[in-house]
Design a protein around this motif. Structure first.
Motif, PDB file in Angstrom:
ATOM      1  N   VAL A 181      16.175 -49.265  60.761  1.00  9.84           N
ATOM      2  CA  VAL A 181      16.220 -50.158  59.599  1.00  9.84           C
ATOM      3  C   VAL A 181      17.617 -50.135  58.999  1.00  9.84           C
ATOM      4  CG1 VAL A 181      15.303 -50.593  57.288  1.00  9.84           C
ATOM      5  CG2 VAL A 181      13.773 -49.821  59.123  1.00  9.84           C
ATOM      6  N   GLY A 182      18.240 -51.306  58.927  1.00  7.23           N
ATOM      7  CA  GLY A 182      19.531 -51.440  58.268  1.00  7.23           C
ATOM      8  C   GLY A 182      19.330 -51.779  56.806  1.00  7.23           C
ATOM      9  N   VAL A 183      19.812 -52.965  56.395  1.00  8.55           N
ATOM     10  CA  VAL A 183      19.671 -53.382  55.005  1.00  8.55           C
ATOM     11  C   VAL A 183      18.193 -53.376  54.620  1.00  8.55           C
ATOM     12  CG1 VAL A 183      19.728 -55.825  55.717  1.00  8.55           C
ATOM     13  CG2 VAL A 183      20.177 -55.201  53.332  1.00  8.55           C
ATOM     14  N   ASN A 184      17.907 -52.839  53.446  1.00  7.42           N
ATOM     15  CA  ASN A 184      16.525 -52.710  53.006  1.00  7.42           C
ATOM     16  C   ASN A 184      16.367 -53.348  51.633  1.00  7.42           C
ATOM     17  OD1 ASN A 184      13.966 -51.723  52.098  1.00  7.42           O
ATOM     18  ND2 ASN A 184      14.110 -50.017  53.531  1.00  7.42           N
ATOM     19  N   GLY A 185      16.659 -52.579  50.560  1.00  9.52           N
ATOM     20  CA  GLY A 185      16.622 -53.157  49.229  1.00  9.52           C
ATOM     21  C   GLY A 185      17.806 -54.084  49.001  1.00  9.52           C
ATOM     22  N   LEU A 186      17.611 -55.092  48.148  1.00  9.74           N
ATOM     23  CA  LEU A 186      18.644 -56.100  47.892  1.00  9.74           C
ATOM     24  C   LEU A 186      18.545 -56.533  46.437  1.00  9.74           C
ATOM     25  CD1 LEU A 186      20.677 -57.709  49.802  1.00  9.74           C
ATOM     26  CD2 LEU A 186      19.007 -59.566  49.712  1.00  9.74           C
ATOM     27  N   LYS A 187      19.672 -56.487  45.709  1.00  5.77           N
ATOM     28  CA  LYS A 187      19.674 -56.916  44.306  1.00  5.77           C
ATOM     29  C   LYS A 187      20.991 -57.598  43.977  1.00  5.77           C
ATOM     30  CE  LYS A 187      15.735 -55.022  42.886  1.00  5.77           C
ATOM     31  NZ  LYS A 187      15.250 -54.641  44.222  1.00  5.77           N
ATOM     32  N   TRP A 188      20.905 -58.691  43.205  1.00  5.82           N
ATOM     33  CA  TRP A 188      22.102 -59.316  42.634  1.00  5.82           C
ATOM     34  C   TRP A 188      22.265 -58.783  41.217  1.00  5.82           C
ATOM     35  CZ3 TRP A 188      23.156 -62.205  38.294  1.00  5.82           C
ATOM     36  CH2 TRP A 188      24.417 -62.811  38.240  1.00  5.82           C
ATOM     37  N   HIS A 189      23.507 -58.386  40.884  1.00  6.05           N
ATOM     38  CA  HIS A 189      23.754 -57.861  39.544  1.00  6.05           C
ATOM     39  C   HIS A 189      25.195 -58.183  39.153  1.00  6.05           C
ATOM     40  CE1 HIS A 189      23.370 -55.184  36.069  1.00  6.05           C
ATOM     41  NE2 HIS A 189      24.530 -54.632  36.403  1.00  6.05           N
ATOM     42  N   ARG A 190      25.336 -59.044  38.159  1.00  6.90           N
ATOM     43  CA  ARG A 190      26.622 -59.370  37.559  1.00  6.90           C
ATOM     44  C   ARG A 190      27.711 -59.707  38.580  1.00  6.90           C
ATOM     45  NH1 ARG A 190      26.629 -54.741  32.720  1.00  6.90           N
ATOM     46  NH2 ARG A 190      24.780 -55.544  31.656  1.00  6.90           N
ATOM     47  N   GLY A 191      27.387 -60.625  39.463  1.00  2.00           N
ATOM     48  CA  GLY A 191      28.371 -61.138  40.408  1.00  2.00           C
ATOM     49  C   GLY A 191      28.457 -60.383  41.715  1.00  2.00           C
ATOM     50  N   TYR A 192      27.696 -59.311  41.844  1.00  2.00           N
ATOM     51  CA  TYR A 192      27.715 -58.521  43.075  1.00  2.00           C
ATOM     52  C   TYR A 192      26.338 -58.534  43.739  1.00  2.00           C
ATOM     53  CZ  TYR A 192      32.244 -56.366  41.948  1.00  2.00           C
ATOM     54  OH  TYR A 192      33.564 -56.142  41.676  1.00  2.00           O
ATOM     55  N   LEU A 193      26.366 -58.524  45.071  1.00  2.00           N
ATOM     56  CA  LEU A 193      25.153 -58.310  45.841  1.00  2.00           C
ATOM     57  C   LEU A 193      25.135 -56.842  46.265  1.00  2.00           C
ATOM     58  CD1 LEU A 193      22.645 -59.617  47.178  1.00  2.00           C
ATOM     59  CD2 LEU A 193      24.042 -59.906  49.239  1.00  2.00           C
ATOM     60  N   TYR A 194      24.111 -56.113  45.806  1.00  2.00           N
ATOM     61  CA  TYR A 194      23.942 -54.701  46.134  1.00  2.00           C
ATOM     62  C   TYR A 194      22.878 -54.570  47.215  1.00  2.00           C
ATOM     63  CZ  TYR A 194      26.285 -53.372  41.702  1.00  2.00           C
ATOM     64  OH  TYR A 194      27.176 -53.196  40.676  1.00  2.00           O
ATOM     65  N   TRP A 195      23.015 -53.527  48.052  1.00  2.00           N
ATOM     66  CA  TRP A 195      21.960 -53.251  49.011  1.00  2.00           C
ATOM     67  C   TRP A 195      21.969 -51.785  49.429  1.00  2.00           C
ATOM     68  CZ3 TRP A 195      26.358 -55.943  50.480  1.00  2.00           C
ATOM     69  CH2 TRP A 195      27.113 -55.430  51.544  1.00  2.00           C
ATOM     70  N   THR A 196      20.828 -51.348  49.925  1.00  2.00           N
ATOM     71  CA  THR A 196      20.733 -50.058  50.590  1.00  2.00           C
ATOM     72  C   THR A 196      20.672 -50.299  52.086  1.00  2.00           C
ATOM     73  OG1 THR A 196      18.319 -50.105  50.285  1.00  2.00           O
ATOM     74  CG2 THR A 196      19.604 -48.776  48.739  1.00  2.00           C
TER      75      THR A 196
END
Length: 337
Positions: free
Chosen positions: A192-207
């Motif tokens: 499993v690569g990218v799992n969680g995904l969130k946009w926050h204040r102009g950035y795309l975050y991921w685990t």
């Protein structure tokens, strides 16, 4: 010498306090969570056979929260991520991993459903994600207009990329494809690569579960990587796996480790992380899968964490020690990082 009482390093004593909101029978698996504007929780289910449910917990901070079934998907085995794409309009993804190309995206529209536990949203299939391998985490970038639907982004854990889905037309294309989204080379077909995904204040975050890291990149309102933007590795975590996460108003990333049974707070900037709940002897977040902050006055500092109930032969130090999936409320008030 004068004696002074200094506060704990993180403002409050760890582990953070928590309480049980609800628990499901064993075996069960709650995969993801979203919070409605009225504070109700929405929970997606990974089923152990055809027929899976979208659940709701109205008033989770109340004295006796109860689980209701919002909708049943009779031919679907797994519901993955869910996100609010417009006020009280959600997009979720799911399907059947055993059948190639059998993944879909739906809207769950509460805007005309009325209030209360019996609210019945309109469920509409908006896309057949035939090219997706395993669509997992979902996030959205808010639209400029209140009634407009934002850009929906979907993590594909095995393909190692992020899809962009048009909730109006059902069209989808690749939004982000960078090495940090993919499992490491040679890790195996099921890594499993990218799992969680969130946009926050102009950035795309991921685990990235296999890389056991937290990343981000600047993206535009169209969901595409900004010109010249570089991927930042926020933190490398000492764990065997990373699942989903939440980002608070201060930019702290709260990530669950699933099979490692821990909830960590991660500081952007220097990558420091601290275990705030869980561990081998702490069953609070046994098999944690996802997290989301409350949206009401009484629970704005409460982090709701969902679980899968742990893994047989891996839970609690290797013993077959599992439980039913649950939702717990972790009180983060006073925590400083």
């Amino acid at each position: 010498m004068e004696t002074r009482n200094y506060p704990p390093p993180h403002g409050v004593a760890l582990p953070l306090p928590y309480h049980l909101v609800t628990q499901f029978p064993d075996p069960s698996w709650i995969e993801n969570i979203a919070v409605r504007p009225n504070g109700d929780l929405l929970l997606t289910q990974l089923s152990f056979g055809p027929g899976t449910h979208l659940f709701s917990i109205p008033n989770p901070s109340g004295p006796s929260p109860a689980v209701t079934t919002v909708h049943t998907f009779p031919t679907v085995a797994t519901l993955f991520g869910i996100t609010e794409a417009a006020p009280d309009l959600f997009v979720l993804v799911g399907g059947n991993a055993s059948t190639p190309g059998a993944f879909y995206a739906w809207t769950v529209d509460f805007r005309h459903a009325g209030g209360g536990a019996s609210a019945s949203p309109a469920i509409t299939e908006i896309a057949h994600l035939t090219d997706a391998v395993v669509p997992n985490g979902v996030t959205s970038i808010p639209a400029h207009g209140r009634d407009e639907v934002g850009v929906v982004l979907v993590a594909d854990s095995l393909a190692g990329l992020v899809w962009r889905v048009d909730a109006a037309s059902g069209a989808y294309d690749v939004a982000v494809r960078v090495p940090e989204l993919a499992p490491p080379v040679g890790a195996g077909a099921s890594a499993v690569g990218v799992n969680g995904l969130k946009w926050h204040r102009g950035y795309l975050y991921w685990t990235n579960s296999a890389l056991v890291g937290v990343y981000r990149v600047r993206v535009g309102r169209d969901g595409m990587v900004g010109e010249g933007a570089m991927v930042e590795k926020i933190a490398a975590i000492d764990a065997g796996f990373l699942d989903d996460f939440a980002v608070d108003e201060d930019g702290v990333v709260w990530v669950v480790t699933n099979s490692d049974n821990r909830l960590l707070a991660v500081r952007v900037g220097d990558g420091e992380s601290v275990v705030v709940r869980g561990g081998v002897a702490d069953r609070a977040v046994l098999g944690g899968t996802a997290a989301a902050f409350g949206r009401g006055r009484s629970d704005g500092k409460v982090l709701y964490v969902t679980t899968c109930g742990g893994f047989r032969e891996r839970a609690n130090g290797g013993r077959n020690d599992t439980e039913g999936a649950k939702v717990v409320a972790v009180n983060t008030a006073g925590f400083k990082f």
